[in-house]
Design a protein around this motif. Sequence first.
Motif, short mmCIF file in Angstrom:
data_model
loop_
_atom_site.label_atom_id
_atom_site.label_comp_id
_atom_site.label_asym_id
_atom_site.label_seq_id
_atom_site.Cartn_x
_atom_site.Cartn_y
_atom_site.Cartn_z
N MET A 135 1.52 -33.82 -6.42
CA MET A 135 2.31 -34.55 -7.40
C MET A 135 3.75 -34.67 -6.92
O MET A 135 4.35 -33.70 -6.46
N ASP A 136 4.30 -35.87 -7.05
CA ASP A 136 5.74 -36.08 -6.86
C ASP A 136 6.40 -35.97 -8.22
O ASP A 136 6.25 -36.86 -9.08
N ARG A 159 -1.06 -28.45 -6.13
CA ARG A 159 -1.79 -27.50 -6.96
C ARG A 159 -3.28 -27.60 -6.64
O ARG A 159 -3.82 -28.70 -6.55
N LYS A 160 -3.92 -26.45 -6.49
CA LYS A 160 -5.36 -26.45 -6.21
C LYS A 160 -6.14 -26.58 -7.51
O LYS A 160 -5.83 -25.94 -8.50
N LEU A 161 -7.18 -27.42 -7.45
CA LEU A 161 -8.02 -27.65 -8.63
C LEU A 161 -9.17 -26.64 -8.65
O LEU A 161 -9.81 -26.39 -7.62
N VAL A 182 -6.14 -24.25 -16.31
CA VAL A 182 -4.75 -24.69 -16.45
C VAL A 182 -3.97 -24.29 -15.20
O VAL A 182 -4.32 -23.32 -14.51
N LEU A 183 -2.92 -25.02 -14.91
CA LEU A 183 -2.15 -24.81 -13.70
C LEU A 183 -0.70 -24.47 -14.06
O LEU A 183 -0.11 -25.13 -14.93
N THR A 371 -0.02 -20.48 -7.10
CA THR A 371 -0.59 -21.76 -6.67
C THR A 371 -1.40 -21.67 -5.39
O THR A 371 -2.12 -22.60 -5.05
N THR A 372 -1.31 -20.56 -4.67
CA THR A 372 -2.07 -20.39 -3.43
C THR A 372 -3.03 -19.22 -3.57
O THR A 372 -2.82 -18.32 -4.39
N ASP A 373 -4.08 -19.24 -2.77
CA ASP A 373 -5.05 -18.15 -2.81
C ASP A 373 -4.42 -16.82 -2.40
O ASP A 373 -4.67 -15.78 -3.01
N VAL A 374 -3.59 -16.87 -1.36
CA VAL A 374 -2.93 -15.64 -0.91
C VAL A 374 -1.98 -15.11 -1.98
O VAL A 374 -1.95 -13.90 -2.26
#
Length: 545
Positions: A135-136, A159-161, A182-183, A371-374
Motif C-alpha cells: 500500500m502507498d 503487509r502479509k495476508l 486484522v493487520l 508485519t514480518t514472520d521474524v
Amino acid sequence: MLLGRVFSRLILQTAGLEFEVTTKTPVRYGRVAVISAPGPTTAVSYMSVKCVDARKNHHKAKWLMPWGLNQCDKIRDIEEAIPREIEANDIVFSVHIPLPSMEMSPWFQFMLFILQLDIAFKLNNQIRENAEVSMDVSLAYRNDMFAEWTEMARERVPRKLKCTFTSPKTPEHEGRYYECDVLPFMEIGSVAHKYYLLNIRLPVNEKKKINVGIGEIKDIRLVGIHQNGGFTKVWFAMKTFLTPSIFIIMVWYWRRITMMSRPPVLLEKVIFALGISMTFINIPVEWFSIGFDWTWMLLFGDIRQGIFYAVLLSFWIIFCGEHMMDQHERNHIAGYWKQVGPIAVGAFCLFIFDMCERGVQLTNPFYSIWTTDVGTELAMAFIIVAGICLCLYFLFLCFMVFQVFRNISGKQSTLPAMSKVRRLHYEGLIFRFKFLMLITLACAAMTVIFFIVSQVTEGHWKWGGVTVQVNSAFFTGIYGMWNLYVFALMFLYAPSHKNYGEDQSNGMQLLCKSREDYTWFVSELYQELFTTSKCSIVNISASGI
C-alpha cells in the motif's frame, strides 16, 4: 505498558475486530478513592471511501477528501470502475479522521489503527500462498476545515495476508469473502491536530509482482483506538496529586537517614532509590503533551515504567535478602548480582524490543514489528519468556518470604528473656515487618493477576448486570497501590531518634541495660533485620561486639 500493548496487539490479531466501548467504570483501591474512572480507550470504526484519481502523475501530492467541501469523485464499488474504465492504480481509499462533525483532541494522547481488508473470492484471482499486499499510504493533518492539508507521512507499507476461505472454491461461491486476520496499520504517539486524512492506494505492477495474487479487494476498513479524554484527565489528576506526596515523604525519609551517626545501609539506599523511581514515574510531564506535538511521549513513558519496575523487582529481592538472618554477606549490592543481574538484563531486552518498534515509529508511524514472520516470532518469544520469568520470579519471592518467616520464628524464642519494654518494642518491629512482607506479596500477586486478566479479557468483565472495566481498574488501582506501598515503606522504615530502655536519665536519654541478655538479638535482629530500628543509641560496631 510494553507487554500490555504487545498482548493487546496479539489479541486484536487473533480475535478479530470485536470491541465493546463503555465508560462506566467504578474503581476503588484501598481507602483511596477513584470513585469513577472512564474507560481508558475508545474504538471507532471507519469505512474507507473509494475515490478516483485519474491523473497520469500520481507522485504529486493531491489529497482526496471522502466528504465535505472539495470531496473527491467517488465510486460505490469496484464493479462500477469497470464500465468507466477506471484502472486499479487510479483508485484511492480515503479515510477522514474523525467522523463527520467531530474533532480529535490532544487529550486522546495517542492513535492506534488496525486494518481489515474485505477480499472477495474469484476463481481467476485467488489469494496466493504467502501473499503480500503493498500500500502507498499518505497521512496529512489540518486544524481547520477550510485550511489546506499538511503532509505528515508518506510510506510504502507492505503487509502479509493471512486469509482462509471456508467454502468450497467453486463458481457458485464466487463473491463470498475470505476470512482474513486484522493487520496492524498505524500508531501515532500524540494527537496534536483536529483532523487527519489517510489516502491509501494499492498500486499494481505485474512485472514486479506488486499486488498480484492478493484476491479482489472490495473495501478497506479501519478501527481507530485512542485514549479517552475523561480517563486522561483522571490519570493526570492522580499523577499531579501523588507527585508532591511521594516527593515530600522521600525528602523527609532521606533527611532522617542523614541525621544518623552511621552511614546508610543497603536497604535504606534501595528504599530511597525506589522512592526516586516512583517520583520519576509520577512527574506529570504528560501535561506538556496537551500543548506540544511530542510524539516521543509514549516511548518516554515506557522507559520510566521500565526503570520503576526494574527497581521494584530488585528491591523485593534485596528486601527479603537483607532480612534472611542466616546469610553472611549483607549490606553489599554485589552479594545480589545473581538475582539482580537477570532483572537488569530483562529490563534492557524489553527496552531494545520497545525501541525496535516505538523508536522506529517516531519517523515512520506505519511500521510494526508484527508485519514480518521474524518480527512476530521475536515478539512472541519475548512474551513467552517474559511470562515464564515473571511467574518464576514470583515463586522465588514467595520462597524467600517463607525462609524469612521461618528464621524469624526461630529467633523469637529469645524474646521472653528480655525486659518488658524491649520485648514489646521488638514484638512491634517483628509485627511491622511481617505485615510489610505480606503486603509485598499481595502487591506482587495483584499486579500479576490484574495484568494478565486485563489483557486476556480484552479490558472488561461482566459481573451480573454490572460492566467492570478491568483495564481502567488496573491503571488507576495498581498505580495508586504502588504509591501507597512506596509511601508506607519510607514512612515505616525511616530511622527514629527515640531510645528504648528501662531507666531514664535526666529526662533526656533512655539507656539500654543488661546488655548480655540482648546482645545477640540486637546484633542479629536489630542490625540485620531491622536496620531502621528505633534504638539509635546502641552502636554495635562502636561497642566492639
